[in-house]
Design an enzyme around this catalytic site. Sequence first.
Site, PDB file in Angstrom:
ATOM      1  CG  HIS A 136      -9.677  49.509  52.632  1.00 47.99           C
ATOM      2  ND1 HIS A 136      -8.880  50.458  52.026  1.00 47.99           N
ATOM      3  CD2 HIS A 136      -9.045  48.306  52.483  1.00 47.99           C
ATOM      4  CE1 HIS A 136      -7.824  49.851  51.512  1.00 47.99           C
ATOM      5  NE2 HIS A 136      -7.887  48.561  51.778  1.00 47.99           N
ATOM      6  CB  SER A 172     -19.530  37.579  54.204  1.00 49.27           C
ATOM      7  OG  SER A 172     -18.135  37.630  54.062  1.00 49.27           O
TER       8      SER A 172
END
Length: 486
Positions: free
Chosen positions: A212, A413
Site C-alpha cells: 500500500h 484472497s
Amino acid sequence: CLHSMWRHILTRQNRAPLSLLRLSRLSRNYAQPFDMTLETTNIASAAVKITQELPLPSPRGSFDGSDAVLNGNGQFASRELPVIEPSASENKEELEARVVKVIEGFREHLEDRTRHHLGYPYNLDFDYGALKSLQNFSINNLGDPFIASNYGVHSRQFELGVLEWFARLWEISKDEYWGYITNCGTEGNLHGILVGRECLPDGILYSSKESHYSVFKAAMMYRMEAKKIETLPSGEIDCADLARQLDRSKPAIINANIGTTVKGAVDNLDEIIATLYAAGYTEDRFYIHCDGALFGLMIPFVKAAPMVTFKKPIGSVSVSGHKFVGCPTPCGVTITRKWCMEKLSQTIEYLNSRDATIMGSRNGHAPIYMWYTLTRKGYDGFQKDVTNCLQNANLLKRKLREAGITCMLNELSSTVVFERPQEEAFIRKWQLACEGPIAHAVVMPNITPEKIDYFVSDYVKSRQTHPTTPELVEGCRATMGKHVDL
C-alpha cells in the site's frame, strides 16, 4: 463553470459590495471576461446583470450521478457543493426545506453508489440504527486509551474491549500488548513503522513494490531509507530478492503485507523470518510490521492459512475497521508489544494522561461501532462471513472465466483480478480500482451472487461496445503469470 460563478455571486448578495476589479478576476476564474461597462459595484445588481442569461443549476445540485468532472490533466476532479448564505427574504422553514432537499438528494446518490460498489474493500452491509442516539455526543478518546484523561466524554471502555478481542485473535496476552483504535488503516501503518524506527533508529525499511502506498509515505515522512522488493506473479514478496537487497550492516524494518492492495496477495511471514535468520539477523536487529488492512481480520478464519500471531517475532499488526468489519466512518486497530512503546509514550499535562498515538484527538464513535459488530457477530459470525466471501469470490472468478474474461484469484484472497475494462464510464459506474492492464473487485459480505450476476452481465455488455485489445490481454496475462485463470 458558469453555474459555479452564479453560486459564488449569490453567496455574496447580502454582504459588502464587490469591486469591478474583483468581479473581473472572478469572471476569469469561471468563463471569458464579461462586459466591464457595468455601472454599479453593488453585488446584488451585478449578480442580476451577469446571471440573467444563465440557466439555474439542477434542483438536485451535483447529486445527479456526475459528482466529478474531467479536467485538463485527464483526471476526474471533484465537484463542489457551495455553502450558500441564507437569504434575508428566506424564512427559517424555507431554509430548512432547502437543506433537507439537498440531504435527501445526497442520500439517493449514496444509495446508487452503494448499489454499484465493487472495486474497494469496504463492507457496506451494516446497520447502526441502534446507536443513533449517541450521535448527539462529541465522543473523543484523547491520548492513551489505557490511561484516563480529564475529558469525560469518551468511549475508552469500548476501545479496550475491542483491543482485547484482537489481542486474543493475534495471540498476545493483556500484559504484553499496547494499542489503540486508529482513524484509518494508513494511520496503523504510520504507527507500526514509526515504532519500528524508534526501536531501530538506523534501520532500513523493506517492503514489496505492491505494498500500500502508505508504507512508502511513512518512509518519506520519517526520512527513512527504504527499499522496494520485487514480487512474485501472485503479488507476494519475493524473498529471494529480499535476501539480495538486505544490508546486513544495518537493522531491518520489514513491512509484511497480509493482503496486497491490488491482488490481495499474502506475504509469507514464515519465509520472511527465515530469510532474516539466514542472513544472520537476530531478533533484536529486525522489526516486522504486518499490514493486515483487510485480510488481517479474515486470514485467522481461513483454514490452512499461515497464522499472523505474536507468538512469532513480529512487532506490530494493524487492520482497518471500516473494511471487513464495516463501519460508517474510516477507522482501524493497531497493536504492538508494550515494551516497544517506552520510547514513544510521553506525559501530556494538558490531558492529564500519556500519549503515543499518531493523532491527538481520536473518533470516540468508532470503538462503539466496532464493539457493537464484534459483540453481535463474535468469532463464529466472522467465520461465516469469511467463508461466504471466499465462496462468492470463486463464483465471480468462474462467471468471468465463462464470459471469456481473463482473471485470477489468489488462494487466500477474496480479491478477483481481471483485465481492465476499456469503457471509462463502466469503471466509474462500478468504482473499480485499476492499475495498468488490470482491475479488481473485492468481494465483501455485502456482495451477493445476484450482484455478481449483474456486474458480469454489465461487463459483457460494455465489452460489446468497448472491446478489449490483444495487447491488453497479453499485458494482463503477463501481470498475472501462472496464476491467470483463462
